[in-house]
Design an enzyme around this catalytic site. Structure first.
Site, mmCIF file in Angstrom:
data_model
loop_
_atom_site.group_PDB
_atom_site.id
_atom_site.type_symbol
_atom_site.label_atom_id
_atom_site.label_comp_id
_atom_site.label_asym_id
_atom_site.label_seq_id
_atom_site.Cartn_x
_atom_site.Cartn_y
_atom_site.Cartn_z
ATOM 1 C CB ALA A 84 -0.873 0.020 1.256
ATOM 2 C CE1 TYR A 137 -1.665 4.459 4.992
ATOM 3 C CE2 TYR A 137 -1.634 5.750 7.012
ATOM 4 C CZ TYR A 137 -1.366 4.585 6.334
ATOM 5 O OH TYR A 137 -0.789 3.542 6.997
#
Ligand code: UDP
Length: 328
Positions: free
Chosen positions: A74, A140
């Site tokens: 990620a 995020y």
């Protein structure tokens, strides 16, 4: 049986691979090497590619007998996520969807997920418990929360069990001194502070000293990366032995302000480390401190390296030996 570690060449991923190898596991790593480093892998079988690439992932699942996945792959920079949320939705949310679909296709039922304290946003109470409200203040954290929720629905529909580990601030380096933190660009506080005594930076910037905290700077809960790695293995083994899905905080339960972290680094390195106050960074909550009682109780997790000076010492050892990270 083998464990697939996505993003295994990254900072927390590579430390987890090291602990998995030490535990005698067969380890398969998938990493684009966009942010990760081949040199960060102390062993295991590396496949270089993207979890969104279905043909590539078919090869990984067909060539190995995978029974558990630990998912790190990620993007993870708060600041960048505020500038470019699309990148985060694409890599993180869509990437996870692709991974879960492949796991489902190949009958892999266990996943341990690298989540974050950023899922909470500005907490309504500290220490933060897993039952606290989740309202991320940055893109995020929003994508990590979306990924957690996706896993919950895959569990409901397909019986795919997940453990989501919400880390607070990962810090430090492997005790061997062989692997450590190396981000490009570096944005994290401790490695940036250590660039000053390394002669790579004149001063450390303090992002805001007008927060509602005792010294006005943000408070975070720093946890050693090897303690985080150990929690992944405990979680994976819990799932392998039929344990249920769950969400767990991982932190030390101790909060340190940015100014306190700088002071500890001054003591560890013996360098004055000048600090300059700058404006706040977008998306930063004032205080993030974990309650990790649930992980301690249900996973049997017991951090072994909880003291900040020892954490910073381990980081300092790594950075001194590798001033340019894996490039040196
Ligand atoms: N921070 C800072 N100066 C820096 C980098 C970070 O003052 O050069 C602060 C940041 O605003 C936050 C804390 O240090 O309050 C920890 O930031 P980091 O990026 O290490 O981790 P995060 O909490 O974003 O996961």
């Amino acid at each position: 049986m083998a464990v697939l570690v996505t993003g295994g060449a990254g900072y927390i991923g590579s430390h987890t691979v090291a602990e998995l190898l030490a535990a005698g596991e067969q380890v398969i790593i998938v990493d684009t090497l966009g942010q990760g480093h081949r040199e960060a892998l102390l062993g295991g079988k590396l496949y270089v590619g993207d979890i969104r690439d279905a043909d590539f992932m078919d090869g990984v699942f067909k060539e190995n007998e995978i029974d558990a996945v630990i998912h790190f792959a990620a993007n993870s920079l708060v600041g960048e996520s505020m500038q470019n949320p699309a990148k985060y939705y694409h890599n993180n949310v869509y990437g996870t969807l692709c991974l879960l679909e492949k796991m489902n296709e190949y009958g892999v039922k266990n996943i341990v997920f690298s989540s974050t304290a950023a899922t909470y946003g500005e907490p309504d109470s500290v220490p933060i418990q897993e039952t606290n409200r989740t309202e991320p203040t940055n893109a995020y954290g929003e994508t990590k929360l979306a990924m957690e929720k996706m896993m919950r629905w895959f569990d409901t529909a397909h019986g795919m069990k997940y453990v989501s580990l919400r880390y607070f601030n990962a810090a430090g380096a492997h005790e061997s001194g062989k692997i450590g933190e190396d981000h490009s660009p570096e944005t994290h506080l401790i490695p940036l502070i250590l660039q000053v005594p390394l002669g790579q930076r004149q001063h450390i910037s303090v992002f805001g000293d007008d927060y509602a905290t005792p010294d006005g700077t943000c408070i975070r809960d720093y946890i050693h990366v090897t303690d985080l790695a150990d929690a992944h293995i405990l979680a994976m083994n819990k799932l392998r032995s039929g344990g249920d899905s769950g969400v767990y905080n991982l932190g030390s339960g101790n909060g340190f302000s940015v100014k306190e972290v700088i002071d500890v680094a001054r003591a560890v390195t013996g360098h004055p480390i000048p600090a300059v106050i700058e404006p706040r960074r977008a998306g930063d909550p004032a205080i993030l401190i974990a309650s990790s009682e649930k992980a301690r109780r249900e996973l049997g997790w017991k951090p072994a390296r909880e003291h900040l000076p020892a954490i910073i010492e381990s980081a300092w050892k790594w950075h001194q030996a590798h001033p340019n990270g894996y490039r040196s």
